[in-house]
Design an enzyme around this catalytic site. Structure first.
Site, short mmCIF file in Angstrom:
data_model
loop_
_atom_site.label_atom_id
_atom_site.label_comp_id
_atom_site.label_asym_id
_atom_site.label_seq_id
_atom_site.Cartn_x
_atom_site.Cartn_y
_atom_site.Cartn_z
N TYR A 12 0.83 -1.20 0.00
CA TYR A 12 0.00 0.00 0.00
C TYR A 12 0.86 1.25 0.00
CZ TYR A 12 0.79 0.99 5.01
OH TYR A 12 1.37 1.31 6.22
N GLU A 39 11.65 2.48 14.58
CA GLU A 39 10.85 3.59 14.05
C GLU A 39 9.55 3.67 14.84
OE1 GLU A 39 9.75 2.83 9.92
OE2 GLU A 39 9.80 0.68 10.31
N LYS A 55 6.42 -2.09 1.96
CA LYS A 55 5.25 -1.47 2.62
C LYS A 55 4.04 -2.39 2.45
CE LYS A 55 3.25 3.16 3.21
NZ LYS A 55 3.34 3.22 4.66
N1 PDD Z 1 2.90 5.13 7.30
N2 PDD Z 1 7.51 3.90 9.01
C1 PDD Z 1 6.37 3.19 9.00
C2 PDD Z 1 6.32 1.89 9.73
C3 PDD Z 1 5.24 3.68 8.31
O1 PDD Z 1 4.10 2.96 8.29
C4 PDD Z 1 5.32 4.94 7.65
C5 PDD Z 1 4.17 5.52 6.89
C6 PDD Z 1 6.54 5.63 7.71
C7 PDD Z 1 6.73 6.97 7.04
O2 PDD Z 1 6.79 6.86 5.64
P1 PDD Z 1 6.33 8.05 4.69
O3 PDD Z 1 7.09 9.25 5.14
O4 PDD Z 1 6.71 7.61 3.35
O5 PDD Z 1 4.85 8.23 4.90
C8 PDD Z 1 7.61 5.08 8.39
C9 PDD Z 1 1.71 5.59 6.59
C10 PDD Z 1 1.56 7.07 6.61
C11 PDD Z 1 0.51 4.85 7.12
O6 PDD Z 1 0.63 3.64 7.29
O7 PDD Z 1 -0.54 5.45 7.33
#
Ligand code: PDD
Length: 283
Positions: A33, A179, A147
């Site tokens: 996703y 993270e 992801k």
């Molecule tokens: N999540 N780390 C994890 C585990 C994440 O699920 C996300 C993003 C990030 C940040 O990635 P980015 O800057 O590309 O959004 C880091 C999204 C926003 C979500 O699951 O809603």
């Protein structure tokens, strides 16, 4: 009010959208996703999200029902149809429906679904006050750089954080923070260096993380990509997290310990402002 969502080639009312009970996304979390933010009615840094989507698909040897380069136009159409000025577009590609079998189906029919969510992102109460985080063991699998929709571990830690009255959870493995539950974690040392864990299979390669590091470097700040412990984070001058949906989010307590003065720090504020200005400009 009913939204218009996208399901496998059609824009339909959300109550009419259908996905098979045999969809492998549903049965095996065999799906990837992306979440792209909408600011001023436009998608922020969406090509970077498409690049990551391609990489996630490639790592899982999964096809896309629509060429990835054609997806942004569909996302824009969805934003227009739903009149979204601020919020996000969620998209998910799964390996599609097949009789339940651990082995990948010989003939895949991947599926693509997308929906929008309206939400204030540029100005929120939390971005002004900062958030509290609690640390928890990282329970996830070994390929966090992909992801996938395998999000139960993140959901569990975030739920546990909520039970403890905190806003978010930062996950810890072998004594070091990996993270946040859905964001990348950063600290700023007493001498002003920005510290965040280096890229590897242990974390998601955040799009916001990358842009924030570029901004920090352009501002002449020192960037250190390395692991850090809970103790180092608790003693830091500032802390924050980054994600598409929260941009740069100040963190003001970690496991109940106040970070510096307990308010968003000056460097964090500046990075947030710069990030939003850049996102608006480039969107
Ligand atoms: N999540 N780390 C994890 C585990 C994440 O699920 C996300 C993003 C990030 C940040 O990635 P980015 O800057 O590309 O959004 C880091 C999204 C926003 C979500 O699951 O809603």
């Amino acid at each position: 009010m009913s939204r218009t969502v996208y399901v496998n080639g059609a824009f339909v009312a959300e109550e009419d959208a259908k996905i098979s009970v045999f969809d492998r996304g549903f049965l095996f979390a065999d799906a990837v996703y992306e979440v792209s933010t909408v600011l001023d009615g436009k998608l922020v840094d969406n090509l970077a999200h498409m690049e990551r989507l391609k990489r996630s698909l490639g790592e899982l040897k999964m096809g896309s029902p629509v060429p990835v380069h054609d997806i942004p136009a569909l996302m824009e159409e969805l934003v227009t149809r739903n009149n979204v000025t601020e919020g996000m577009v969620y998209l998910q590609v799964s390996r599609g429906a097949a009789d339940r079998d651990f082995v990948f189906p010989a003939e895949e029919k991947p599926s693509l679904v997308m929906f929008t969510q309206e939400k204030s992102v540029a100005v929120t109460g939390k971005s002004e006050s900062g958030i509290s985080v609690v640390t928890m063991q990282d329970l996830r699998w070994a390929r966090r750089d992909i992801k996938t929709t395998q999000l139960l571990a993140q959901s569990i830690v975030k739920q546990e954080a909520a039970i403890q009255g905190a806003d978010d959870a930062w996950m810890v493995e072998d004594g070091f923070i990996t993270e946040g539950s859905s964001n990348n974690a950063f600290i700023i040392t007493a001498d002003g260096a920005i510290v965040t864990r280096q890229l590897s299979n242990s974390i998601l390669h955040g799009i916001t993380r990358r842009v924030v590091l570029e901004i920090a470097e352009a501002e002449g700040l020192t960037v250190e990509q390395r692991p850090f412990t809970i103790e180092e984070a608790q003693g830091a001058a500032e802390a924050f997290s980054t994600s598409a949906s929260s941009f740069v989010m100040p963190v003001v307590t970690i496991d109940g310990k106040t970070i510096s003065q307990g308010v968003p720090g000056p460097i964090t504020r500046k990075l947030r402002e710069r990030y939003i200005a850049l996102a608006r400009g480039a969107a």
